[in-house]
Every structure is written in structure tokens, then in C-alpha cells.
Design an enzyme around this catalytic site. Structure first.
Site, PDB file in Angstrom:
ATOM      1  N   MET A 161      59.772  10.011 -48.934  1.00  0.00           N
ATOM      2  CA  MET A 161      59.331   8.832 -48.191  1.00  0.00           C
ATOM      3  C   MET A 161      60.464   8.390 -47.262  1.00  0.00           C
ATOM      4  O   MET A 161      61.610   8.213 -47.688  1.00  0.00           O
ATOM      5  CB  MET A 161      58.986   7.684 -49.145  1.00  0.00           C
ATOM      6  CG  MET A 161      57.719   7.864 -49.963  1.00  0.00           C
ATOM      7  SD  MET A 161      56.203   8.149 -49.017  1.00  0.00           S
ATOM      8  CE  MET A 161      56.163   6.753 -47.894  1.00  0.00           C
ATOM      9  N   HIS A 198      47.966  11.579 -51.100  1.00  0.00           N
ATOM     10  CA  HIS A 198      49.201  10.909 -51.522  1.00  0.00           C
ATOM     11  C   HIS A 198      48.826   9.749 -52.434  1.00  0.00           C
ATOM     12  O   HIS A 198      48.290   8.740 -51.982  1.00  0.00           O
ATOM     13  CB  HIS A 198      49.928  10.434 -50.243  1.00  0.00           C
ATOM     14  CG  HIS A 198      51.216   9.719 -50.490  1.00  0.00           C
ATOM     15  ND1 HIS A 198      51.862   9.019 -49.489  1.00  0.00           N
ATOM     16  CD2 HIS A 198      51.986   9.596 -51.598  1.00  0.00           C
ATOM     17  CE1 HIS A 198      52.970   8.493 -49.982  1.00  0.00           C
ATOM     18  NE2 HIS A 198      53.067   8.824 -51.255  1.00  0.00           N
ATOM     19  N   SER A 244      47.879  10.712 -40.895  1.00  0.00           N
ATOM     20  CA  SER A 244      47.494   9.823 -41.994  1.00  0.00           C
ATOM     21  C   SER A 244      46.247   9.041 -41.624  1.00  0.00           C
ATOM     22  O   SER A 244      46.252   8.242 -40.678  1.00  0.00           O
ATOM     23  CB  SER A 244      48.643   8.866 -42.320  1.00  0.00           C
ATOM     24  OG  SER A 244      48.131   7.813 -43.127  1.00  0.00           O
ATOM     25  N   ASP A 296      57.321  11.431 -44.841  1.00  0.00           N
ATOM     26  CA  ASP A 296      56.227  10.472 -44.627  1.00  0.00           C
ATOM     27  C   ASP A 296      56.776   9.093 -44.284  1.00  0.00           C
ATOM     28  O   ASP A 296      57.429   8.465 -45.115  1.00  0.00           O
ATOM     29  CB  ASP A 296      55.375  10.408 -45.908  1.00  0.00           C
ATOM     30  CG  ASP A 296      54.138   9.530 -45.772  1.00  0.00           C
ATOM     31  OD1 ASP A 296      53.836   9.071 -44.655  1.00  0.00           O
ATOM     32  OD2 ASP A 296      53.475   9.319 -46.805  1.00  0.00           O
ATOM     33  N   HIS A 315      46.253  13.646 -44.177  1.00  0.00           N
ATOM     34  CA  HIS A 315      46.986  12.917 -45.207  1.00  0.00           C
ATOM     35  C   HIS A 315      46.179  11.687 -45.617  1.00  0.00           C
ATOM     36  O   HIS A 315      45.828  10.851 -44.773  1.00  0.00           O
ATOM     37  CB  HIS A 315      48.347  12.508 -44.640  1.00  0.00           C
ATOM     38  CG  HIS A 315      49.289  11.884 -45.605  1.00  0.00           C
ATOM     39  ND1 HIS A 315      50.059  12.618 -46.486  1.00  0.00           N
ATOM     40  CD2 HIS A 315      49.604  10.590 -45.832  1.00  0.00           C
ATOM     41  CE1 HIS A 315      50.812  11.799 -47.205  1.00  0.00           C
ATOM     42  NE2 HIS A 315      50.546  10.556 -46.830  1.00  0.00           N
ATOM     43  N   MET A 325      49.648   6.743 -54.331  1.00  0.00           N
ATOM     44  CA  MET A 325      50.574   5.633 -54.567  1.00  0.00           C
ATOM     45  C   MET A 325      49.926   4.733 -55.614  1.00  0.00           C
ATOM     46  O   MET A 325      49.525   3.591 -55.351  1.00  0.00           O
ATOM     47  CB  MET A 325      50.843   4.903 -53.241  1.00  0.00           C
ATOM     48  CG  MET A 325      51.777   5.716 -52.335  1.00  0.00           C
ATOM     49  SD  MET A 325      51.713   5.200 -50.622  1.00  0.00           S
ATOM     50  CE  MET A 325      50.262   6.121 -50.102  1.00  0.00           C
ATOM     51  N   MET A 367      46.209   3.825 -52.354  1.00  0.00           N
ATOM     52  CA  MET A 367      47.087   2.741 -52.832  1.00  0.00           C
ATOM     53  C   MET A 367      46.324   1.836 -53.781  1.00  0.00           C
ATOM     54  O   MET A 367      45.170   1.473 -53.504  1.00  0.00           O
ATOM     55  CB  MET A 367      47.591   1.920 -51.648  1.00  0.00           C
ATOM     56  CG  MET A 367      48.322   2.738 -50.587  1.00  0.00           C
ATOM     57  SD  MET A 367      49.065   1.672 -49.349  1.00  0.00           S
ATOM     58  CE  MET A 367      49.601   2.915 -48.146  1.00  0.00           C
TER      59      MET A 367
HETATM   60  C1  DX5 Z   1      53.002   4.639 -46.166  1.00  0.00           C
HETATM   61  C2  DX5 Z   1      52.067   5.824 -46.161  1.00  0.00           C
HETATM   62  C3  DX5 Z   1      52.205   6.649 -44.935  1.00  0.00           C
HETATM   63  C4  DX5 Z   1      51.831   5.911 -43.674  1.00  0.00           C
HETATM   64  C5  DX5 Z   1      52.481   6.583 -42.500  1.00  0.00           C
HETATM   65  O1  DX5 Z   1      52.961   4.034 -47.402  1.00  0.00           O
HETATM   66  O2  DX5 Z   1      52.336   6.660 -47.265  1.00  0.00           O
HETATM   67  O3  DX5 Z   1      51.505   7.856 -45.047  1.00  0.00           O
HETATM   68  O4  DX5 Z   1      50.445   5.856 -43.474  1.00  0.00           O
HETATM   69  O5  DX5 Z   1      52.301   5.796 -41.363  1.00  0.00           O
HETATM   70  P1  DX5 Z   1      53.352   5.810 -40.167  1.00  0.00           P
HETATM   71  O6  DX5 Z   1      53.419   7.205 -39.632  1.00  0.00           O
HETATM   72  O7  DX5 Z   1      52.766   4.841 -39.186  1.00  0.00           O
HETATM   73  O8  DX5 Z   1      54.676   5.358 -40.710  1.00  0.00           O
HETATM   74 ZN    ZN Z   2      51.530   8.721 -47.254  1.00  0.00          ZN
END
Ligand code: DX5
Ligand code: ZN
Length: 218
Positions: free
Chosen positions: A135, A64, A6, A174, A31, A66, A35
């Protein structure tokens, strides 16, 4: 097993170098956590950043979203260079239409579910999915603790996809993935692990990728 690091945990002051280092290390997916400050309590980046990175990288861009009502932005993300667009079931009243539109744009389509969202919402969308993202933390931030009931949810997701005739869809997990839980996640049926903090904090990247892969073998 596919590892999708990510970008959120990368060094934002030198992203092109980070991407080059990932590719040199043998990573194949990236990834990208978009957001909007509305669906989740955090704001990251959007199509312009992805577009700026695209010429620097041959990685598969796993985006991704969000964001609320993601259907508004599909074309922007396609033009920015996304390969896969993952929308949240909780953010789109018309997810079936949006998933269909993503595929019509020539991209892979994915559906993400928050930890508290029942798998049943994916039942009638399964034929429209290339990937189902479960998630394993509440979305918004990297570095959160893995939610253990995800293991059972992965097993149930695999069964649901098989029953729905979509056994070929990938299951992505994730949040909180690390070498210590990689084998259990794969054993439960995950295909793609996202990793932010447990990947980028550990250089060199080729050794860290190898640690994930070795752990995944069990
Ligand atoms: C959280 C994100 C993830 C996050 C994962 O909202 O969607 O992709 O960056 O980070 P780690 O692996 O540190 O939980
Ligand atoms: Zn993510």
C-alpha cells in the site's frame, strides 16, 4: 507492466458499461476494493456486486480485501468470480492458513501490507504468495497522495522475495499511482500498478492506458 484500474473510481451508475469500455481499451485486470467499515473507515461492496459484474467481463478480477478476518468470506468471493484474493496481514492472525486456503480454492493468493507494516511479516509467507501488495497510501479512500518511502519498500520487497525463493511472485503497488511516477515504480521493481483516480478521471481509456504504458517505459 500490468495496470489494474480500481473500480472504486468508476461510474457506479453504469458499471457494466465501464467494464466493457475497459476491455475495449485493452485493460486486462480490474482491481476491486472491498471495505468493511472496520478494518478501514469506509464501506464499499462485497460478493453480490462482484457476482453481478462477472458475466459482463472477462477481466482478471483482482480483489483487495480490506476486511477483518477475511478467511470468513473466501468461498463467497470465489463463487462471486474472483481470480485473485488479497488479504491484509494486519487483518488476519492466521494469514498462512488463509493464503493456503485461497490456493486450495483454485485462486491466486496475495498479501497486502499497510504503509507502516514492516516487510518482515511477508518473510515466512513468501512461498504461499502469488502477489505481494504494498500500500502506497493508507487504505480506505482513493485520491490520496502517494507515500514516497514506498520506492525503497518495493526494492526491499523484491530482495526479500528473491531470498525467500519466491522471485516469481508479483509486486503490486496501490495508491496514488499515475503516469508521472510509473517509471520510478517499475524501476524499483513493481509489476502491477493499481490506479483509481488517475485512471478513471481521464477518458478515453485507451489513451490513458497508453499514457501509463508509455510512462512505464521510462
Ligand atoms: C485505497 C484502495 C485503492 C484506491 C486507489 O484504499 O485500496 O485501490 O482505490 O485509488 P488511487 O489510485 O486514486 O489512489
Ligand atoms: Zn486497493
Amino acid at each position: 507492466m500490468i495496470l489494474s484500474p480500481s473500480l472504486l473510481s468508476a461510474d457506479f451508475s453504469c458499471l457494466a458499461e465501464e467494464l466493457a469500455a475497459l476491455e475495449a481499451a485493452g485493460v486486462t485486470w480490474l482491481h476491486l476494493d472491498v471495505m468493511d467499515g472496520a478494518f478501514v473507515p469506509n464501506i464499499t461492496f462485497g460478493p453480490p456486486l462482484i457476482k453481478a459484474l462477472r458475466p459482463h467481463s472477462g477481466l482478471f478480477f483482482d480483489v483487495h480485501l480490506m476486511v477483518e478476518e477475511p478467511a470468513r468470506y473466501l468461498r463467497d468471493f470465489k463463487e462471486a468470480g474472483a481470480d485473485l484474493l488479497v488479504i491484509h496481514a494486519e487483518a488476519d492472525r492466521h494469514a498462512q492458513r488463509t493464503l493456503t486456503e485461497i490456493r486450495k480454492l483454485g485462486l491466486k493468493a496475495g498479501l497486502a501490507l499497510n504503509p507502516g507494516t514492516d516487510l518482515s511479516v511477508a518473510r515466512w509467507l513468501a512461498p504461499d504468495l502469488d502477489l505481494l501488495l504494498l500500500m502506497s497510501v493508507n487504505p480506505g479512500f482513493s485520491g490520496q497522495a502517494f507515500i514516497p518511502q514506498t520506492y525503497e519498500k518495493i526494492r526491499a520487497a523484491r530482495a526479500l522475495l528473491a531470498e525467500a525463493g519466491a522471485a516469481g511472485a508479483l509486486v503490486q503497488v496501490d495508491g496514488g499511482a499515475c503516469p508521472e511516477n510509473a517509471a520510478a515504480l517499475l524501476d524499483a521493481g513493481a509489476d502491477v500498478l493499481v490506479s483509481g483516480s488517475a485512471f478513471f478521471g481521464h477518458k478515453p481509456y485507451d489513451a490513458r492506458l497508453a499514457a501509463f504504458m508509455k510512462a512505464a517505459e521510462g
